[in-house]
Design a protein around this motif. Structure first.
Motif, mmCIF file in Angstrom:
data_model
loop_
_atom_site.group_PDB
_atom_site.id
_atom_site.type_symbol
_atom_site.label_atom_id
_atom_site.label_comp_id
_atom_site.label_asym_id
_atom_site.label_seq_id
_atom_site.Cartn_x
_atom_site.Cartn_y
_atom_site.Cartn_z
ATOM 1 N N ALA A 47 34.088 46.541 46.045
ATOM 2 C CA ALA A 47 34.277 47.098 44.708
ATOM 3 C C ALA A 47 32.953 47.155 43.958
ATOM 4 O O ALA A 47 32.629 48.152 43.294
ATOM 5 N N ALA A 48 32.161 46.080 44.043
ATOM 6 C CA ALA A 48 30.859 46.057 43.367
ATOM 7 C C ALA A 48 29.915 47.091 43.968
ATOM 8 O O ALA A 48 29.154 47.742 43.252
ATOM 9 N N ARG A 49 29.981 47.257 45.288
ATOM 10 C CA ARG A 49 29.127 48.271 45.923
ATOM 11 C C ARG A 49 29.501 49.675 45.450
ATOM 12 O O ARG A 49 28.627 50.511 45.206
ATOM 13 N N ALA A 50 30.799 49.917 45.310
ATOM 14 C CA ALA A 50 31.247 51.241 44.868
ATOM 15 C C ALA A 50 30.825 51.512 43.430
ATOM 16 O O ALA A 50 30.396 52.629 43.093
ATOM 17 N N ARG A 80 39.918 46.533 45.545
ATOM 18 C CA ARG A 80 40.413 45.592 44.539
ATOM 19 C C ARG A 80 39.454 44.411 44.509
ATOM 20 O O ARG A 80 38.519 44.323 45.294
ATOM 21 N N GLY A 81 39.708 43.503 43.605
ATOM 22 C CA GLY A 81 38.810 42.381 43.437
ATOM 23 C C GLY A 81 38.244 42.378 42.027
ATOM 24 O O GLY A 81 38.866 42.886 41.093
ATOM 25 N N ARG A 82 37.059 41.826 41.875
ATOM 26 C CA ARG A 82 36.459 41.671 40.556
ATOM 27 C C ARG A 82 34.989 42.069 40.608
ATOM 28 O O ARG A 82 34.286 41.743 41.567
ATOM 29 N N VAL A 83 34.534 42.768 39.579
ATOM 30 C CA VAL A 83 33.135 43.155 39.455
ATOM 31 C C VAL A 83 32.629 42.680 38.101
ATOM 32 O O VAL A 83 33.252 42.953 37.069
ATOM 33 N N HIS A 125 40.010 53.275 40.707
ATOM 34 C CA HIS A 125 40.299 52.007 41.392
ATOM 35 C C HIS A 125 40.958 51.035 40.415
ATOM 36 O O HIS A 125 40.343 50.054 39.975
ATOM 37 N N PRO A 126 42.212 51.269 40.052
ATOM 38 C CA PRO A 126 42.876 50.444 39.032
ATOM 39 C C PRO A 126 43.094 48.989 39.446
ATOM 40 O O PRO A 126 43.358 48.142 38.589
ATOM 41 N N GLN A 127 42.980 48.682 40.735
ATOM 42 C CA GLN A 127 43.198 47.311 41.191
ATOM 43 C C GLN A 127 41.956 46.431 41.010
ATOM 44 O O GLN A 127 42.019 45.225 41.248
ATOM 45 N N VAL A 128 40.844 47.023 40.621
ATOM 46 C CA VAL A 128 39.611 46.259 40.440
ATOM 47 C C VAL A 128 39.532 45.739 39.011
ATOM 48 O O VAL A 128 39.653 46.500 38.052
ATOM 49 N N GLU A 129 39.306 44.453 38.881
ATOM 50 C CA GLU A 129 39.110 43.841 37.557
ATOM 51 C C GLU A 129 37.624 43.922 37.200
ATOM 52 O O GLU A 129 36.778 43.435 37.952
ATOM 53 N N ILE A 130 37.320 44.525 36.062
ATOM 54 C CA ILE A 130 35.938 44.703 35.636
ATOM 55 C C ILE A 130 35.636 43.763 34.475
ATOM 56 O O ILE A 130 36.373 43.708 33.496
#
Length: 300
Positions: free
Chosen positions: A285-288, A90-93, A119-124
């Motif tokens: 998240a950004a690494r993924a 999760r987090g933001r990318v 990864h629905p918890q990640v804000e893009i």
């Protein structure tokens, strides 16, 4: 003192005022102001000078700000560590894509859609911008990843990249153009002196490469028309409005009966790269997402 109060304090400083900070935090401004005042009462000192809609740090606020940022970073680190152990992202990318699109290179919407499904918890956050601005935004931490043009074969300080496209620049003209009458399908760069050129806008890697090469050859390019989309450049050239300078493409793909001419000039190349901060993305998240985008790049 609560962690959210420190977050509000940092956001007000970064936003330059309560109104913009409240919008970013999706809070009512009176509530945000009340939380900051509560923090100041608990600390026994004012942190901000309030002047109309703008704010500035007091001497105490300047001393407190680095510790507030460190506390928030530590809390995020705890969250990320737990998420990595549980397999939850999760987090933001924040990702940037060069203006004009790179759909033929990487299907960015498809990659983002697959990533969001996993990864629905990640804000893009996706923006389209010039390569020049994205190159500056990466080391500043405003972007995690960028698909952009570059004028250089090696990355600048603070940035790492993988090359996705490395092609020579060519000139495209209508068949009746004097340049098309040459016996060989190649021209020196100086043949473009005093000719109206059609090119990508300033801030793009291609434009920077062209301007550097022309300066080395002793002249300034006369760019009469510019557009972010290569197809628009070709349409303008097909109307006889100038010489289009763009990355190499097969002649049958150009349409409009244009003639493609190779430009004999060392280093005159168009490069598109997938870039990130040289130390690597800061959050999992950004690494993924970076791994997925790297896998989607065409083979070089």
């Amino acid at each position: 003192m609560e962690l959210r109060q420190l977050r509000y304090f940092v956001e007000v400083v970064d936003a330059g005022g309560f109104t913009r900070a409240a919008d970013r935090l999706h809070l009512a401004q009176p509530g945000l102001s009340a939380q900051i005042r509560q923090l100041e009462r608990e600390l026994g000192q004012p942190l901000l000078h309030r002047s109309g809609r703008s704010v500035s740090l007091t001497e105490v606020g300047q001393a407190v700000l680095p510790y507030a940022r460190a506390a928030l970073a530590a809390a995020e680190g705890v969250r990320q560590t737990v998420d990595e152990y549980t397999g939850l992202l999760r987090g933001r990318v924040a990702i940037g894509v060069v203006s004009g699109g790179t759909g033929e290179l990487v299907d960015v919407p498809a990659v983002l859609a697959d990533f969001h499904a996993a990864h629905p918890q990640v804000e893009i956050s996706l923006i389209e911008d010039s390569s020049e601005r994205m190159q500056a935004a990466l080391p500043a931490g405003e972007l995690d990843i960028a698909l952009m043009g570059t004028a250089d074969a090696t990355p600048p300080a603070g940035v790492a990249f993988r090359t996705a496209v490395d092609q020579p620049l060519v000139a495209a003209v209508v068949p009746g153009d004097p340049l098309a009458q040459r016996a060989r399908p190649a021209i020196p760069l100086t043949a473009l002196r005093d000719r109206p050129l059609i090119c990508l806008p300033r801030g793009s890697g291609v434009r920077t490469v062209l301007e550097r090469a022309c300066a080395d050859a002793g002249f300034r390019p006369q760019v009469a028309f510019e557009a972010a989309a290569p197809q628009m450049l070709l349409r303008l050239a097909a109307r006889g409005l100038g010489v289009a300078v763009l990355p190499a493409a097969d002649e049958e793909d150009l349409g409009g009966g244009l003639r493609v001419l190779r430009i004999k000039q060392a280093g005159l190349r168009a490069r598109v790269v997938l870039a990130w901060r040289s130390a690597g993305p800061e959050n999992p998240a950004a690494r993924a997402l970076l791994e997925r985008l790297l896998a989607a790049l065409p083979e070089q």
